[in-house]
Design an enzyme around this catalytic site. Structure first.
Site, PDB file in Angstrom:
ATOM      1  N   SER A  28      -2.414 131.034  57.640  1.00 15.52           N
ATOM      2  CA  SER A  28      -1.371 130.639  56.451  1.00 15.52           C
ATOM      3  C   SER A  28      -0.058 131.095  56.575  1.00 15.52           C
ATOM      4  O   SER A  28       0.672 130.810  55.589  1.00 15.52           O
ATOM      5  CB  SER A  28      -2.370 130.725  55.135  1.00 15.52           C
ATOM      6  N   LYS A  31       2.571 128.832  56.367  1.00 16.60           N
ATOM      7  CA  LYS A  31       2.946 128.073  54.871  1.00 16.60           C
ATOM      8  C   LYS A  31       4.229 128.519  54.682  1.00 16.60           C
ATOM      9  O   LYS A  31       4.953 128.100  53.684  1.00 16.60           O
ATOM     10  CB  LYS A  31       1.761 128.426  53.830  1.00 16.60           C
ATOM     11  N   SER A  83      -2.221 130.227  48.630  1.00 11.91           N
ATOM     12  CA  SER A  83      -2.683 129.820  49.851  1.00 11.91           C
ATOM     13  C   SER A  83      -3.584 128.510  49.844  1.00 11.91           C
ATOM     14  O   SER A  83      -4.415 128.149  50.631  1.00 11.91           O
ATOM     15  CB  SER A  83      -3.301 130.818  50.874  1.00 11.91           C
TER      16      SER A  83
END
Length: 213
Positions: A28, A31, A83
């Site tokens: 993640s 992101k 997340s």
């Protein structure tokens, strides 16, 4: 630890590194790119209608529902703080004008432009290469991405949030996004940035702390 890099952002001095150019699954941490592209799009006040494609993702999820409408800014915060993969996929589909692959192409163009030399994104969430092709980065490239992102004050505000409450515009259904970053709760100088985890990547962290200058 597979690879690590630490840098003093004040003096620009490298403190420590190990296998910082080794290709790894970024999970993640991906992101960060998704978020900064959304911020720079100038469309944070756009209203996004959730489609089936946006929510057909693996956990972690905010559990957004098809047909609900959200401000893009709330989806970006949900992707950064908790997340949420459904939020990140929603950003990708929306900013890709209905085609997440178009957004991913832009992610890779942006990566090259800012100097990420050993990175390839295949999705806006950070899913492993096993299911989503050749998705990889390096600790050095993720540091480059972070250095770029923290020049943006809107990004920094999100990176240090412990919680974000938001709601669907049309249904008024409420959501609460909590951070997975324990440093934000336990270390007073922590100001971000992002955690990540997948089975293949293992636990991932980009941590930033600030004390005075």
């Amino acid at each position: 630890v597979d690879s690590i890099i630490a840098k003093d952002m004040g003096s620009k001095q490298l403190i420590f590194s190990k296998d910082e150019q080794k290709r790894t699954q970024p999970a993640s941490l991906t992101k960060i790119m998704t978020a900064i592209m959304a911020i720079e799009s100038g469309r944070m006040n756009d209203v996004v209608t959730i489609t089936k494609e946006m929510i057909q993702v693996e956990p972690t999820k905010a559990n957004l529902r098809v047909g609900e409408k959200f401000y893009l800014r709330d989806l970006v915060k949900a992707a950064m703080v908790m997340s949420a993969n459904d939020a990140a996929m929603s950003i990708g589909v929306y900013l890709g004008d209905g085609d997440v692959d178009d957004f991913v192409k832009e992610m890779n163009q942006k990566a090259k432009k800012i100097g990420m030399k050993n990175t390839n994104f295949t999705n806006p969430c950070g899913f492993d290469s096993t299911n989503f092709g050749n998705h990889y980065s390096t600790a050095l490239d993720l540091l480059t991405l972070s250095e770029y992102a923290i020049k943006n004050s809107a990004f920094n505000e999100m990176a240090k949030l412990k919680r974000h409450d938001f709601r669907a515009i049309n249904t008024k259904r409420t959501y609460a996004a909590y951070t997975h970053n324990k440093l934000l709760n336990n270390y007073k100088y922590a100001v971000g940035i992002k955690t990540g985890y997948t089975q293949k990547a293992g636990p991932c962290l980009i941590a930033r702390a600030k004390n005075g200058d």
